[in-house]
Every structure is written in structure tokens, then in C-alpha cells.
Design an enzyme around this catalytic site. Structure first.
Site, PDB file in Angstrom:
ATOM      1  CE  LYS A  23      -2.950   3.142   0.713  1.00  7.59           C
ATOM      2  NZ  LYS A  23      -4.067   3.533  -0.101  1.00  7.59           N
ATOM      3  CB  CYS A  71      -3.605   8.971   0.362  1.00 13.70           C
ATOM      4  SG  CYS A  71      -5.339   9.008   0.800  1.00 13.70           S
TER       5      CYS A  71
HETATM    6  N1  SAJ Z   1      -1.651  15.122  -8.663  1.00 14.42           N
HETATM    7  C1  SAJ Z   1      -0.846  15.895  -9.481  1.00 14.42           C
HETATM    8  N2  SAJ Z   1      -0.541  15.408 -10.722  1.00 14.42           N
HETATM    9  C2  SAJ Z   1      -0.995  14.204 -11.173  1.00 14.42           C
HETATM   10  C3  SAJ Z   1      -1.784  13.414 -10.322  1.00 14.42           C
HETATM   11  C4  SAJ Z   1      -2.115  13.899  -9.078  1.00 14.42           C
HETATM   12  O1  SAJ Z   1      -0.426  17.001  -9.114  1.00 14.42           O
HETATM   13  O2  SAJ Z   1      -0.671  13.852 -12.319  1.00 14.42           O
HETATM   14  C5  SAJ Z   1      -1.984  15.623  -7.320  1.00 14.42           C
HETATM   15  C6  SAJ Z   1      -3.488  15.809  -7.099  1.00 14.42           C
HETATM   16  O3  SAJ Z   1      -3.914  17.043  -7.570  1.00 14.42           O
HETATM   17  C7  SAJ Z   1      -3.575  15.678  -5.591  1.00 14.42           C
HETATM   18  C8  SAJ Z   1      -2.503  14.628  -5.280  1.00 14.42           C
HETATM   19  O4  SAJ Z   1      -1.630  14.631  -6.379  1.00 14.42           O
HETATM   20  O5  SAJ Z   1      -3.224  16.898  -4.946  1.00 14.42           O
HETATM   21  C9  SAJ Z   1      -3.045  13.229  -5.054  1.00 14.42           C
HETATM   22  O6  SAJ Z   1      -4.116  12.958  -5.942  1.00 14.42           O
HETATM   23  P1  SAJ Z   1      -4.333  11.519  -6.613  1.00 14.42           P
HETATM   24  O7  SAJ Z   1      -5.549  11.629  -7.438  1.00 14.42           O
HETATM   25  O8  SAJ Z   1      -3.091  11.065  -7.300  1.00 14.42           O
HETATM   26  O9  SAJ Z   1      -4.520  10.536  -5.397  1.00 14.42           O
HETATM   27  P2  SAJ Z   1      -5.413  10.534  -4.059  1.00 14.42           P
HETATM   28  O10 SAJ Z   1      -4.550  11.033  -2.937  1.00 14.42           O
HETATM   29  O11 SAJ Z   1      -6.718  11.181  -4.231  1.00 14.42           O
HETATM   30  O12 SAJ Z   1      -5.628   8.949  -3.893  1.00 14.42           O
HETATM   31  C10 SAJ Z   1      -4.483   8.111  -3.814  1.00 14.42           C
HETATM   32  C11 SAJ Z   1      -4.666   6.949  -4.813  1.00 14.42           C
HETATM   33  N3  SAJ Z   1      -3.401   6.220  -4.927  1.00 14.42           N
HETATM   34  C12 SAJ Z   1      -2.836   5.944  -6.141  1.00 14.42           C
HETATM   35  O13 SAJ Z   1      -3.309   6.304  -7.187  1.00 14.42           O
HETATM   36  C13 SAJ Z   1      -1.573   5.138  -6.119  1.00 14.42           C
HETATM   37  C14 SAJ Z   1      -5.784   6.028  -4.333  1.00 14.42           C
HETATM   38  O14 SAJ Z   1      -5.884   4.893  -5.175  1.00 14.42           O
HETATM   39  C15 SAJ Z   1      -5.525   5.595  -2.889  1.00 14.42           C
HETATM   40  O15 SAJ Z   1      -6.553   4.750  -2.393  1.00 14.42           O
HETATM   41  C16 SAJ Z   1      -5.489   6.845  -2.036  1.00 14.42           C
HETATM   42  O16 SAJ Z   1      -4.371   7.646  -2.478  1.00 14.42           O
HETATM   43  C17 SAJ Z   1      -5.287   6.451  -0.582  1.00 14.42           C
HETATM   44  O17 SAJ Z   1      -6.247   6.564   0.189  1.00 14.42           O
HETATM   45  O18 SAJ Z   1      -4.207   5.981  -0.222  1.00 14.42           O
END
Ligand code: SAJ
Length: 418
Positions: free
Chosen positions: A215, A269
Site C-alpha cells: 500500500k 494519502c
Molecule cells: N496530482 C498531481 N498530478 C498528477 C496526479 C495527481 O499534481 O498527475 C496531485 C493531485 O492534484 C492531488 C494529489 O496529487 O493533490 C493526489 O491525488 P491523486 O488523485 O493522485 O490521489 P489521491 O490522494 O486522491 O488517492 C491516492 C490513490 N493512490 C494511487 O493512485 C496510487 C488512491 O488509489 C488511494 O486509495 C489513495 O491515495 C489512498 O487513500 O491511499
């Protein structure tokens, strides 16, 4: 051993993970009791209402409560299975704060009669599930716990980390594969019976520590990749290059897939979990630590760029679009957008900062304290601004009438208007 779960489930923690988990179990006929320390949350759920925004969850909660399959309480009941979905924040030294997990264990322990399954879903450093088993042994010396050796324990303990993406929780909760790590293989099998009730993905049975680490690794992988994109955008700012164009071109290579830069990484996360790996191996997790630092620094870089731009104006108005940690959700936790706005408000106390956030009806505490920050409708914030800073790629901002932007300086951290 029967392979279909039938019994009552108590879900401890009715947050972004616990509540959807409770709903998917309840809507498949399982009797679920949701437990939370927050009386407001318990009241909302008990009345079939949603304490936060998540697509498709509202209908699930009201349906499950109306069917009598989901109830909510502050008191941990007796049940056949317990799912612990409480927060695991980090301490100032980046180690995990397991106090909420410990509290859940203390509430469950007196209810155990033997034969139960306890699943830890909260994201946790390696060794936490074993620690949970040890805590139960300490609180209930009359029971046999699985870390005490092979054989059939009185209580089965396992880790099944959640992996759902906020904004798509109700879909991914059902379709994602799940890792189920037991203290023993029997524990993993018992825990898997619960997830088989609703999970259409593959159930990957393993040991508890591997499940914990998998995880953390998933989120660290994403953090490192976002850090790469964010580093490129900082380099692009210095070299006066359009990072979006550079990434678009590079991503045409068949084996390159660079993620999207932004104002930083938020949420509860990805901005947190990699620290648990750093905490477990501080001298070895160099790339993971650096990625965290790059992403944590990004809001300050954005604020600096905006402050430099503002210095070219006399009495400018700055519109900041978005406060949520990512697009199309209302979650402001660990939001880099809020950090950018706060840094601007501190550095430019004389400057009028108009914030637009369609998912909020008030400013969070730390922004509300600044007299120069106001929450406005998107149209009016943009209309009266000299500088427009895009911090969140909400659909509402993407579809904004571009003629409103004429003559304004734009700083688009998300590339929404490309
Ligand atoms: N972000 C960027 N650029 C990107 C992708 C995301 O700047 O290309 C930023 C987003 O705006 C945000 C942060 O990263 O601020 C995180 O967003 P996210 O959509 O990547 O992820 P979370 O935090 O909403 O959810 C993640 C997910 N993990 C993965 O994709 C590996 C989700 O599947 C998990 O269940 C969740 O963390 C968790 O609870 O751990």
C-alpha cells in the site's frame, strides 16, 4: 472453513473509506454497524445523510439505512467482524501516529467472544497489524491471538489496505483488486471472505507486512512520478519553457508517460504515506524522501512566482481558483491550493485576494483569519482580478468563458486552459 461471510460487521471510523465500505457491505445484505467518535457524523449517517461529498455515496447511504442494513452509533458493538478504518496521520518527526488505531483496538477488545475477524484497513507502517494483534493479546490475555503461533487463534487479524480514488470511490471499491495480508494465512483467508461479499476484483492473499508495504509503495510510486512532473515545471519556469508542451511531446514516446504538474500534492494519502517508508528506512529511502520534499516545496514555488508577478502591479487583485486538494471534490485536507493562498495572504497583506471554490461555502479557518482574503463566485473573482491563479482543475474552471480572462495575467498551475 466456509468461504462466504455471514454475520454482523462493525466498521470503526465512518470517514472517506469506512463509510463507503459500510455501504457496499450493507447494500449486499450484510448487517453493518458504523461506529464513529464524531456525533455529527453518526447523526448524519443514522438519518441516511452524507457527512461529506462523494459521487454516488449519498444514494448508497440513504438506501442502506432505509433497508435497515446500516446503523450508526458511537458505541462499538459485538460483531462477527471488525473493520478498522481510522486515520493514521504522521507525527512531526514523520513517524505514524497510531493513537486512533490503538483507540479502536481498546474499544473492540472487551467485545471479543472468540471467532471474530479484525481487519485493519487504515494505511499503516510495516508491523502495525502485528502490533494490533499484540495489543489485543495484552488487553485480552484470555484469548489466543495469531501472532502467538500457528494453530487456530480465537481472533483472526489481517490488513486489507484501501486503494480507492476519492471521486471514484463507489466504483473502485467494487472493481479494484484487493491485497489481503494475514498475520497467518488462515487470517488472510478469513478476512478475504468479507471482501468477497462485494469485491469483483482479484483478492490477493499475502502476509500482513507485505500488504502494509504494498500500500505504501503504491502511493510512493505515484508521489515520485508527480514529483518528476513538478520538478520539470519548476525547471520550465526558470528556463521560460512551456512545461505542458514539453510533456505533451515527450509523452508521444511509446514508453514515456509523465504525469501532470500541479501546485503540489495534497490529500491525506500520497502526501503522508511515503513518509512511513522513510520512517521505516530513513537512510535508504532517498528517492522517496526527495520526492516528498519536491512536492512539499511546490506550493512555495507557486506562491513565489505569483508574488513576483504581483510586484509588477500597483494594488493588484489576485483571483485564486480552487482550494480543494484535487479536481471535482470538496476535500481541503493537506491541500496545496490552501497553502499557496495562505502564503500569498501572509506575504501580501495589502493585496486583495479573491478565492473561488465551488465546493466550499466558507473559507477554512486559517484563510478566514486573513482580512485580505474573500470567498467569491468564480465569475466575480475573475472579473475583478488582475492576476488569475488556477490552483485546482475543477470542471467549472475548465469551462469558464475565456473572454473573461482577456487582459489578465494568468498563472495556471494545472494547465486547464491549454
Ligand atoms: N496530482 C498531481 N498530478 C498528477 C496526479 C495527481 O499534481 O498527475 C496531485 C493531485 O492534484 C492531488 C494529489 O496529487 O493533490 C493526489 O491525488 P491523486 O488523485 O493522485 O490521489 P489521491 O490522494 O486522491 O488517492 C491516492 C490513490 N493512490 C494511487 O493512485 C496510487 C488512491 O488509489 C488511494 O486509495 C489513495 O491515495 C489512498 O487513500 O491511499
Amino acid at each position: 472453513m466456509s468461504d462466504s461471510f455471514d454475520g454482523r460487521v462493525a466498521v470503526i471510523g465512518l470517514g472517506y473509506i469506512g463509510l463507503p465500505t459500510a455501504v457496499v457491505l450493507a447494500t449486499r445484505g450484510i448487517d453493518v454497524v458504523g461506529v464513529d467518535v464524531n456525533t455529527g457524523t453518526v447523526e448524519a449517517v443514522a438519518q441516511g445523510r452524507l457527512p461529506f461529498v462523494e459521487p454516488d455515496l449519498a444514494v448508497g447511504v440513504s438506501g442502506a439505512v432505509a433497508m435497515g442494513k446500516l446503523t450508526a452509533t458511537t458505541e462499538t458493538p459485538e460483531a462477527e467482524a471488525y473493520i478498522i478504518a481510522v486515520p493514521t496521520p504522521f507525527n512531526p518527526d514523520h513517524t505514524a501516529d497510531l493513537s486512533f488505531v490503538r483507540m479502536a483496538v481498546e474499544q473492540i477488545a472487551p467485545k471479543l467472544r472468540g471467532g471474530e475477524v479484525v481487519v485493519l484497513e487504515s494505511t499503516s507502517p510495516p508491523g502495525t497489524t502485528a502490533q494490533v494483534s499484540e495489543w489485543f493479546a495484552e488487553l485480552r490475555p484470555d484469548l489466543t491471538l495469531p501472532h502467538e503461533g500457528e494453530g487456530v487463534p480465537d481472533v483472526h487479524v489481517a490488513h486489507c489496505p484501501e486503494r480507492v480514488l476519492p471521486g471514484r470511490i463507489m466504483i473502485e471499491m467494487v472493481t479494484n483488486d484487493r491485497v489481503v495480508g494475514g498475520i497467518t494465512s488462515r487470517c488472510a483467508k478469513k478476512a478475504a471472505e468479507i471482501y468477497r461479499v462485494f469485491c469483483q476484483g482479484e483478492l490477493l492473499l499475502t502476509d500482513a507486512a507485505s500488504a502494509e508495504m504494498a500500500k505504501l509503495v503504491e502511493n510512493a510510486y505515484r508521489d515520485v512520478n508527480i514529483a518528476f512532473a513538478n520538478e520539470l515545471s519548476v525547471i520550465g519556469d526558470q528556463l521560460h519553457l512551456d512545461v505542458w508542451e514539453v510533456i505533451r511531446l515527450a509523452n508521444h514516446h511509446p514508453r514515456v508517460n509523465i504525469l501532470t504538474p500541479g501546485p503540489g500534492v495534497g490529500g491525506h494519502c500520497i502526501a503522508v504515506d511515503p513518509w512511513f517508508i522513510v520512517g521505516a528506512a530513513p537512510n535508504l529511502a532517498r528517492l522517496i524522501r526527495t520526492a516528498r520534499e519536491i512536492n512539499d516545496h511546490k506550493p512555495h514555488h507557486v506562491a513565489e512566482q505569483v508574488i513576483n508577478t504581483a510586484s509588477r502591479f500597483r494594488n493588484p487583485t489576485i483571483a485564486c481558483l480552487g482550494m480543494a486538494y484535487k479536481a471535482n471534490i470538496d476535500d481541503l485536507r493537506e491541500s496545496p491550493a490552501v497553502e499557496v493562498i495562505e502564503t500569498l495572504a501572509d506575504a501580501l497583506p495589502e493585496v486583495d485576494i479573491a478565492v473561488a471554490e465551488p465546493y466550499a461555502n466558507k473559507l477554512p479557518g486559517k484563510l478566514a483569519q486573513h482580512a485580505n482574503v474573500t470567498l467569491e463566485r468564480t465569475g466575480s473573482a475573475v472579473d475583478r482580478a488582475d492576476i488569475v491563479v488556477v490552483l485546482v482543475d475543477h470542471d467549472q474552471f475548465r469551462s469558464l468563458n475565456r473572454s473573461l480572462l482577456a487582459g489578465k495575467v494568468l498563472y495556471d498551475t494545472r494547465g486547464v486552459w491549454r
